[in-house]
Design a protein around this motif. Structure first.
Motif, PDB file in Angstrom:
ATOM      1  N   PHE A 279      73.634  50.674  58.022  1.00 49.97           N
ATOM      2  CA  PHE A 279      72.272  50.543  58.538  1.00 49.97           C
ATOM      3  C   PHE A 279      71.668  49.183  58.224  1.00 49.97           C
ATOM      4  CE2 PHE A 279      73.126  55.047  57.767  1.00 49.97           C
ATOM      5  CZ  PHE A 279      73.042  55.491  59.076  1.00 49.97           C
ATOM      6  N   GLN A 280      72.053  48.635  57.081  1.00 51.33           N
ATOM      7  CA  GLN A 280      71.615  47.278  56.780  1.00 51.33           C
ATOM      8  C   GLN A 280      72.256  46.302  57.766  1.00 51.33           C
ATOM      9  OE1 GLN A 280      71.988  46.329  52.611  1.00 51.33           O
ATOM     10  NE2 GLN A 280      71.501  44.176  52.948  1.00 51.33           N
ATOM     11  N   GLY A 281      73.511  46.573  58.118  1.00 57.15           N
ATOM     12  CA  GLY A 281      74.203  45.715  59.076  1.00 57.15           C
ATOM     13  C   GLY A 281      73.566  45.729  60.452  1.00 57.15           C
ATOM     14  N   PRO A 324      85.384  49.364  55.269  1.00 54.62           N
ATOM     15  CA  PRO A 324      83.978  49.145  55.623  1.00 54.62           C
ATOM     16  C   PRO A 324      83.217  50.449  55.848  1.00 54.62           C
ATOM     17  CG  PRO A 324      85.391  48.749  57.525  1.00 54.62           C
ATOM     18  CD  PRO A 324      86.303  48.983  56.349  1.00 54.62           C
ATOM     19  N   ASP A 325      81.897  50.394  55.602  1.00 54.60           N
ATOM     20  CA  ASP A 325      81.031  51.525  55.924  1.00 54.60           C
ATOM     21  C   ASP A 325      80.867  51.615  57.435  1.00 54.60           C
ATOM     22  OD1 ASP A 325      79.321  53.695  55.181  1.00 54.60           O
ATOM     23  OD2 ASP A 325      77.586  52.438  55.631  1.00 54.60           O
ATOM     24  N   GLY A 326      81.109  50.503  58.092  1.00 54.56           N
ATOM     25  CA  GLY A 326      81.070  50.449  59.554  1.00 54.56           C
ATOM     26  C   GLY A 326      81.438  49.055  60.005  1.00 54.56           C
ATOM     27  N   ILE A 327      81.690  48.885  61.289  1.00 55.21           N
ATOM     28  CA  ILE A 327      81.962  47.554  61.830  1.00 55.21           C
ATOM     29  C   ILE A 327      81.131  47.338  63.091  1.00 55.21           C
ATOM     30  CG2 ILE A 327      84.325  47.431  60.929  1.00 55.21           C
ATOM     31  CD1 ILE A 327      85.301  48.038  63.783  1.00 55.21           C
ATOM     32  N   LEU A 328      80.813  46.082  63.345  1.00 54.49           N
ATOM     33  CA  LEU A 328      80.209  45.675  64.610  1.00 54.49           C
ATOM     34  C   LEU A 328      81.234  44.847  65.365  1.00 54.49           C
ATOM     35  CD1 LEU A 328      76.599  44.652  63.501  1.00 54.49           C
ATOM     36  CD2 LEU A 328      77.213  46.577  64.981  1.00 54.49           C
ATOM     37  N   MET A 329      81.566  45.282  66.587  1.00 54.16           N
ATOM     38  CA  MET A 329      82.475  44.532  67.456  1.00 54.16           C
ATOM     39  C   MET A 329      81.640  43.649  68.371  1.00 54.16           C
ATOM     40  SD  MET A 329      84.821  47.702  68.728  1.00 54.16           S
ATOM     41  CE  MET A 329      85.236  46.808  70.233  1.00 54.16           C
ATOM     42  N   ASP A 350      78.225  30.234  61.904  1.00 59.26           N
ATOM     43  CA  ASP A 350      76.828  30.573  61.635  1.00 59.26           C
ATOM     44  C   ASP A 350      76.707  31.845  60.812  1.00 59.26           C
ATOM     45  OD1 ASP A 350      76.124  28.378  63.081  1.00 59.26           O
ATOM     46  OD2 ASP A 350      75.368  29.476  64.821  1.00 59.26           O
ATOM     47  N   LYS A 351      77.510  32.850  61.146  1.00 54.30           N
ATOM     48  CA  LYS A 351      77.385  34.146  60.474  1.00 54.30           C
ATOM     49  C   LYS A 351      77.905  34.096  59.037  1.00 54.30           C
ATOM     50  CE  LYS A 351      75.059  35.583  62.940  1.00 54.30           C
ATOM     51  NZ  LYS A 351      73.736  36.018  62.539  1.00 54.30           N
ATOM     52  N   GLU A 352      78.930  33.264  58.791  1.00 49.81           N
ATOM     53  CA  GLU A 352      79.503  33.202  57.445  1.00 49.81           C
ATOM     54  C   GLU A 352      78.509  32.640  56.427  1.00 49.81           C
ATOM     55  OE1 GLU A 352      83.170  31.091  57.995  1.00 49.81           O
ATOM     56  OE2 GLU A 352      84.347  32.953  58.002  1.00 49.81           O
ATOM     57  N   LYS A 353      77.544  31.852  56.933  1.00 52.20           N
ATOM     58  CA  LYS A 353      76.527  31.293  56.028  1.00 52.20           C
ATOM     59  C   LYS A 353      75.664  32.397  55.425  1.00 52.20           C
ATOM     60  CE  LYS A 353      76.142  26.980  58.668  1.00 52.20           C
ATOM     61  NZ  LYS A 353      75.264  26.219  59.603  1.00 52.20           N
ATOM     62  N   GLY A 354      75.405  33.418  56.210  1.00 48.61           N
ATOM     63  CA  GLY A 354      74.516  34.481  55.731  1.00 48.61           C
ATOM     64  C   GLY A 354      75.165  35.836  55.710  1.00 48.61           C
ATOM     65  N   LEU A 355      76.443  35.871  55.301  1.00 46.43           N
ATOM     66  CA  LEU A 355      77.178  37.137  55.323  1.00 46.43           C
ATOM     67  C   LEU A 355      76.479  38.231  54.522  1.00 46.43           C
ATOM     68  CD1 LEU A 355      80.945  36.172  54.970  1.00 46.43           C
ATOM     69  CD2 LEU A 355      79.862  37.338  56.874  1.00 46.43           C
ATOM     70  N   LYS A 356      76.032  37.892  53.325  1.00 44.69           N
ATOM     71  CA  LYS A 356      75.485  38.919  52.438  1.00 44.69           C
ATOM     72  C   LYS A 356      74.120  39.413  52.905  1.00 44.69           C
ATOM     73  CE  LYS A 356      78.024  37.297  48.387  1.00 44.69           C
ATOM     74  NZ  LYS A 356      77.924  36.733  47.014  1.00 44.69           N
ATOM     75  N   LYS A 357      73.443  38.639  53.714  1.00 42.49           N
ATOM     76  CA  LYS A 357      72.093  38.977  54.147  1.00 42.49           C
ATOM     77  C   LYS A 357      72.038  40.350  54.806  1.00 42.49           C
ATOM     78  CE  LYS A 357      68.480  37.420  57.326  1.00 42.49           C
ATOM     79  NZ  LYS A 357      68.120  36.426  58.352  1.00 42.49           N
ATOM     80  N   HIS A 358      73.025  40.633  55.643  1.00 41.16           N
ATOM     81  CA  HIS A 358      73.037  41.906  56.366  1.00 41.16           C
ATOM     82  C   HIS A 358      74.219  42.777  55.962  1.00 41.16           C
ATOM     83  CE1 HIS A 358      69.671  40.785  58.798  1.00 41.16           C
ATOM     84  NE2 HIS A 358      70.292  39.745  59.314  1.00 41.16           N
ATOM     85  N   SER A 359      74.663  42.630  54.730  1.00 40.41           N
ATOM     86  CA  SER A 359      75.732  43.490  54.204  1.00 40.41           C
ATOM     87  C   SER A 359      77.064  43.226  54.879  1.00 40.41           C
ATOM     88  CB  SER A 359      75.341  44.968  54.364  1.00 40.41           C
ATOM     89  OG  SER A 359      76.259  45.807  53.758  1.00 40.41           O
TER      90      SER A 359
END
Length: 773
Positions: A279-281, A324-329, A350-359
């Motif tokens: 859900f955080q993702g 994983p608790d879930g994945i986004l494709m 871009d996403k690797e910079k903020g990986l932890k932000k959204h789990s």
């Protein structure tokens, strides 16, 4: 009524059935509902459809149109005549690549059309996960969309015109009609100007209400498409085709559909975002959408875990990293490989910079066709995998496709999950995160009164929650029997009244699929499984892994994967195209008898024997059905009980005791081989229902066991630590010993010590004929 149905049967070229077993198999779809119809018709052409509708109108019998029956809301079941378009009215009439149009009959399967279009680089936009069996007519009735709706929209966005039969048997060609022509004396009466005028009246009087009450999201299929009509009205025209999309056959029946086709994406690639917290993702969805992906799909840990256990997906999930608790494709496309590489590279950077932000803890990518197919296979199997859970509490569809604005999806799904977990329940989540439509399947046991009450409570509470988020109660699967009673809450009294008026002008007698879209109460009496359900106690020969035979049959949830035209499952359906020859038909008929609606004599009914007869016992269903329905085992168990009450045919003895017959014939192989395929011998076999067109297996000059025993210990390797015991089957013993000989030679070369078990039939032939004792 049977006499009248018999008369109708004589007047049509197609099939008309009303036997108990046909009615049973058409009383269900992939939903939790069941309604027994009066009859089932499989029309061969447009004239048949007209004849059926006129009969229905004269006798005031309801009609329900149906394709593959994959609906999850009970849209394609009803108490009147079911019209199944899938067997005969399944032709692609024409394709015009210059105009980018295709004309099809309603029974055309989505993948069938796309296979034809792909040769020229085209496709039909909407692509449901059931594309290998879902029909275009069903997609129109349901306003289907699929994983790539962000790019290609819903069916309503891809239909140009339709040929529509109304309940009185009259036919309208539904095309663009200019509003200024409606009041002209030249406007043809057979085009039903009253329908267009009613729509104009609704748009004029309720325009503001429609603007304010309809959710401002892409994925809304609840109710009738008055928002589409209002959009057309403001542009000075109306096309009834758009109001038919998602109408679930309640306004009429289409026999011909003209569709838009489009260029297919050329180069595609997938980024897989692994989430520590599902859900955080989901909070990352709005950010991801800024990159304009082709698709953005969600798979939760329940689906992943079931996929890892699935026969068809086992060993195919190597692309996953960790648990994983879930994945986004996230799927991207581009016109060339370099542009695709850059898109994916920029996104990952871009996403690797903020990986932890959204789990997010890991991103992987895939651009090869085979690898992407494996990822998509897991996503498309989501429903079936959740339904494969071998417990009495199953993944139940009732509010499984609510859609909300994508930017609110994370918050909404977290609140949805909390309502479920507060009651100590689990749910599976998967679906179309990019358009805010996630399928939620709570695990409930509908044989428990408390779980029924909980389902009703959630329907009330969660539908309120969806509306408060600006969402729709159904974002993909339609209203059907399950959700229609919620439409008044979603749209309000004024629009709901407009729905009724619209239905009245199209279908004054209420004959077209009644009880869908407009409905006052949830039809609890239509639940397929309920607290009233009891189980017929059968002392089975098979153990069924500690489960009952009723439970084994009940694993079929009606998803109709057995209707696919490729793979092993189901060969008899692939040959006949008839619903009665699907694994689903057999499982559902067994369910009907084993769950509170039959007795042991019904279990031995000749009608059920006919339904089971064409099962080849190939076990394709065991490996390819997402729910692992093992019809081969159930057929053997059924035959065992059936022949306790009926005389066993001679051919059953022939096949069941084939090892004994071969043992008698083998010493005379030279004579036997000359005889078995002679015309007179084939005619003799015809007496016991073995076709003369079949070339019977010839006998080897020497049995395998005799050959092995003459090898003078050649295969004894006393120094080997690899000891192999060979069990030989009937056909390798008597007919094709060279296969077993080759196996032994290979094992010998590998340094094995080989021994041969005394020959005995494996018993498979007896099992196949139900001779389990």
């Amino acid at each position: 009524m049977q006499a009248k149905l018999q008369e109708l049967r004589q007047r049509i070229a197609g099939e008309l059935k009303w036997d108990d077993f046909s009615l049973r198999l058409y009383s269900i779809d992939a939903s939790i509902m069941q309604v027994m119809p009066l009859a089932v018709c499989l029309p061969k052409h447009k004239a048949d459809v007209e004849e059926i509708i006129r009969f229905s109108f004269a006798e005031k019998i309801p009609l329900t149109a149906r394709g593959a029956g994959t609906g999850l809301a009970g849209s394609c079941i009803g108490e009147g005549i079911i019209i199944d378009f899938s067997k005969y009215m399944n032709q692609i009439i024409s394709i015009d690549y210059e105009k980018e149009e295709a004309i099809v009959q309603p029974g055309v399967v989505q993948d069938q059309l796309n296979k034809e279009l792909q040769e020229k680089g085209y496709r039909f936009g909407p692509d449901t996960s059931t594309g290998n069996r879902a029909t275009i007519g069903g997609m129109l009735g349901n306003n289907s969309s699929g994983a790539h709706s962000m790019r290609f929209g819903k069916t309503v966005d891809n239909v140009i015109s339709t040929d529509l039969f109304l309940s009185d048997g009259s036919c309208i060609n539904c095309v663009d009609v200019e509003l200024e022509k409606l009041d002209s004396a030249l406007f043809r009466k057979d085009q039903h100007p009253d329908i267009y005028k009613k729509l104009r009246e609704i748009c004029e009087s309720l325009g503001d209400e429609i603007d304010s009450r309809y959710p401002k999201i892409q994925r809304r299929v609840s109710g009738y498409n008055l928002d589409e009509m209002l959009k057309q009205y403001k542009q000075g025209y109306l096309n009834l085709s758009q109001i038919l999309c998602g109408a679930e056959g309640t306004l009429g029946i289409c026999t011909e559909i003209k569709l838009k086709i489009c260029k297919a994406p050329v180069h595609r690639g997938i980024c897989i975002l692994h989430l520590k917290d599902l859900f955080q993702g989901l909070q990352a969805v709005p950010e991801i959408l800024e990159y304009e992906p082709l698709a953005l799909e969600l798979i939760d840990h329940h689906v992943i875990q079931m996929g890892a256990q699935s026969h068809s997906l086992k060993g195919e999930l190597g692309w996953l990293e960790g648990e994983p608790d879930g994945i986004l494709m996230v799927e991207f496309d581009a016109k060339d490989e370099k542009a695709l590489e850059k898109k994916i590279s920029d996104f990952i950077k871009d996403k690797e910079k903020g990986l932890k932000k959204h789990s997010l803890y890991h991103i992987s990518q895939c651009t090869d066709a085979q690898g992407m197919a494996k990822v998509w296979e897991l996503r498309k199997a989501g429903l079936g995998l959740l339904m494969a859970r071998r417990k009495t509490d199953r993944a139940v569809a009732f509010l499984e496709d609510i859609a909300v604005p994508p930017e609110k999806l994370g918050d909404f799904m977290e609140q949805y999950q909390k309502k479920i977990s507060d009651h100590g329940k689990e749910a599976g989540f998967y679906g179309h995160a990019g358009v805010g439509c996630v399928h939620v399947r709570p695990m409930l046991d509908l044989q428990k009164e408390d779980d029924i009450k909980l389902m009703r409570q959630w329907m009330d509470e969660i539908s309120d929650l969806a509306i408060s988020f600006g969402g729709a109660i159904s974002g993909e699967h339609g209203d059907g029997l399950v959700r229609s009673a919620l439409n008044k809450k979603l749209f309000g009294e004024k629009i709901y009244q407009a729905f009724k008026e619209l239905k009245d002008v199209f279908d004054p007698d209420g004959l077209m699929n009644p009880g869908k879209i407009i409905r006052d109460e949830f039809p609890e009496d239509c639940l397929r499984i309920s607290p009233k359900t009891s189980e017929l106690n059968i002392s089975s020969m098979f153990g069924f892994n500690g489960e009952s035979m009723a439970f084994a049959a009940g694993m079929c949830n009606g998803n109709a994967a057995c209707r696919k035209p490729t793979g092993t499952m189901c060969p008899s359906f692939q040959a006949t195209g008839d619903e009665k020859d699907t694994t689903r038909a057999r499982a559902m008929n067994l369910q009907e008898i084993l769950y509170n609606k039959g007795n042991i004599r019904d279990f031995a009914d000749p009608g059920l024997y006919q339904v089971m007869d064409l099962c080849m016992q190939c076990r394709g269903c065991k490996s390819e059905c997402p729910s692992h329905v093992d019809m081969a085992k159930m057929k053997s168990e059924f035959l065992y009980h059936y022949f306790k009450h009926h005389k066993t045919p001679v051919r059953n003895y022939v096949f069941a005791e084939v090892d004994r017959l071969f043992a008698l014939a083998s010493p005379f192989s030279f004579i036997a081989n000359k005889v078995i395929n002679q015309d007179w011998h084939k005619n003799l076999l015809g007496k016991v229902s073995i076709t003369g067109e079949r070339h019977l297996p010839e006998f080897a000059k020497q049995r395998f066991s005799k050959w092995f025993n003459k090898q003078d210990g050649r295969f004894n390797n006393s120094n080997s630590t690899n000891n192999v015991l060979i069990f030989i089957d009937t056909f390798n013993e008597f007919n094709t010993p060279e296969i077993a000989q080759a196996a032994v030679e290979v094992l010998h070369k590998a340094g094995c010590h080989i021994e041969l078990a005394p020959y005995s039939c494996c018993g498979r032939s007896a099992i196949s004929k139900g001779r389990l004792d």
